[in-house]
Design an enzyme around this catalytic site. Structure first.
Site, short mmCIF file in Angstrom:
data_model
loop_
_atom_site.label_atom_id
_atom_site.label_comp_id
_atom_site.label_asym_id
_atom_site.label_seq_id
_atom_site.Cartn_x
_atom_site.Cartn_y
_atom_site.Cartn_z
CB CYS A 171 -0.94 -0.02 1.21
SG CYS A 171 -1.81 1.53 1.50
CE1 TYR A 172 2.94 7.34 -2.66
CE2 TYR A 172 0.79 8.03 -1.83
CZ TYR A 172 2.07 8.34 -2.26
OH TYR A 172 2.49 9.65 -2.27
#
Length: 484
Positions: A171-172
């Site tokens: 996840c960014y």
């Protein structure tokens, strides 16, 4: 000057002296029958006068440019959290309204569609969250405490406040939070030594390694920062810890400040305030997290009367979602177009029901469940063709619109999305409309018919009586042997 004699000469109803008339039993019987016939025919004519005569026609839709269409709905999503549920509307003009909240209400529900809490109020401004300037460094001296399922249960019962970062390595937003979280965790441990101070601890859960733990806490977006208070598991009713979500800034200073605010009401070795202790400053960024993973979305939105779509999906400006784990199954309790008609108004307008169709709520009560027979990223789409029906009344020479109803046909399908799964309702209005006109009879027509009934029955009865009397006389003459 005109004499009364000349006036009397135009009398249509000349009187015959009573002593020159003769009553008969047959005439009396015929009079009774005639009176009953008049009464029956009058009742029939009155019923016809009061009845609604309608005519149906198909014309070009009379809606003016700029008119809006209300879309009223009540839809339940057993596997979409209210925390991220978003209602969007768009049309062919390029209008896009995202995450509508003003006319929408959301209620957490369990897999059996039962409400599990009060109305959930959406969080605004997530896209403005400050993530700080810290950058991830593999050689960083800061460290975080990873939590497994067993450690999580142990720490929730040991520490008065356990702040957990549920994240995913891919996840960014989780990677942007990681350096700030590790630094804040280190600072917190230095200030509040977990070995001697059991007030607070910051930890992390990798949802790719602990999917069961994340699912049991209804984690659908990453990262999700949750706050667990010691003893809160004594109040929960749905098999999991009641807890809160943090929606504030994610830089190190804000995270440390959040912890400090949580600890203000709690003194060392004081366990009584752990359940309800929350300062006013922290209240704006900390809200109760949903205790179930479903959501019932109800309300209405307004759209222009052009082709468009209503989209319900998971959306956040500071979270990522695992599309392979998202399930947009839903149950449509209600979906209709146009102004909602109240039950009281329907009762008053029962006379209109035979002229209105039964397709204004075609999807009501239908379920669209993804049983995981398809691959990931499944979007459920509905294609709705809408036709307007208008009932007008013509009274006193003027037209009055009584009701406008929108009926629709629905066709549903599933498709694979390139992005996140969604529930889409495509709608398109027909350029034609059905016009139902009430055509009441004029009062003059009613009076004319009543006079015709009275006069006609009276005349026919007189003719019948005359024929009967003449026939009787002829029979008597024949019996007496006289010539006619």
């Amino acid at each position: 000057m005109v004499s009364t004699t000349k006036i009397k000469s135009v009398d249509f109803y000349r009187k015959i002296p009573r002593d020159l008339t003769e009553a008969s039993l047959s005439g009396a019987g015929l009079s009774i029958v005639a009176a009953l016939a008049m009464l029956f025919l009058f009742g029939m004519e009155l019923s016809s006068y009061l009845a609604i005569n309608t005519s149906t026609s198909v014309i070009v839709d009379k809606s003016s440019d700029g008119d809006f269409l209300d879309i009223d709905f009540n839809i339940s999503f057993p596997a979409l959290s209210c925390e991220f549920a978003s209602v969007d509307v768009s049309d062919v003009f390029g209008t896009h309204r995202l995450n509508i909240t003003k006319t929408i209400r959301k209620f957490p529900i369990d897999p059996h569609l039962r409400a599990t809490g009060a109305e959930f109020h959406s969080i605004s401004g997530l896209h403005l969250i400050n993530h700080g300037e810290e950058e991830h460094d593999d050689n960083s001296t800061y460290a975080d405490i990873p939590l497994s399922g067993a450690a999580f249960e142990k720490f929730t019962h040991h520490f008065q406040i356990l702040v957990v970062n549920f994240y995913a390595p891919w996840c960014y937003w989780s990677n942007r939070l990681k350096p700030s979280w590790e630094k804040a965790s280190q600072i917190t441990r230095e200030r509040y030594n977990p070995g001697t101070d059991d007030r607070v601890l910051l930890g992390s859960v990798d949802c790719t390694e602990e999917p069961t733990l994340c699912k049991s806490n209804h984690i659908q977006g990453y990262p999700s920062i949750r706050i667990f208070r010691k003893g809160s598991d004594l109040r929960e009713d749905h098999g999991n810890h009641e807890h809160e979500s943090y929606y504030g800034d994610r830089d190190t200073d804000s995270l440390v400040k959040m912890v400090e605010e949580l600890l203000k009401p709690i003194k060392k070795e004081d366990h009584k305030l752990a359940l309800d202790g929350k300062s006013d400053n922290a209240a704006s960024t900390i809200k109760k997290a949903p205790v179930s993973g479903g959501c019932r979305i109800e309300g209405y939105v307004r759209a222009k009367k052009v082709p468009g779509e209503l989209v319900i999906s998971a959306h956040s400006g500071a979270h990522s979602f695992d599309a392979s784990q998202m399930n947009m199954s839903h149950i449509v309790t209600h979906l209709s177009f146009g102004t909602m008609v109240s039950e009281r108004l329907w009762t008053d307008m029962k006379r209109l029901l035979p002229y209105l169709g039964q397709s204004h709520d075609r999807l009501n009560g239908k379920s669209f469940i993804n049983q995981r027979k398809f691959e990931a990223n499944v979007t459920i789409e509905h294609y709705l063709q809408i036709v307007k029906t208008e009932v007008i009344s013509r009274r006193s020479g003027k037209e009055h619109s009584l009701i406008e109803e929108y009926e629709y046909t629905a066709h549903s399908s599933v498709s694979h999305s390139y992005h996140y799964p969604e529930a889409k309702f495509h709608f398109e209005l027909s350029p034609m409309q059905v016009l139902i006109s009430e055509n009441p009879k004029s009062f003059s027509h009613f009076i004319t018919n009543v006079c015709a009934i009275i006069g006609g029955v009276f005349t026919v009865a007189g003719i019948v009586d005359s024929i009967f009397q003449n026939t009787v006389r002829m029979v008597k003459k024949i019996e007496l042997g006289k010539n006619i």
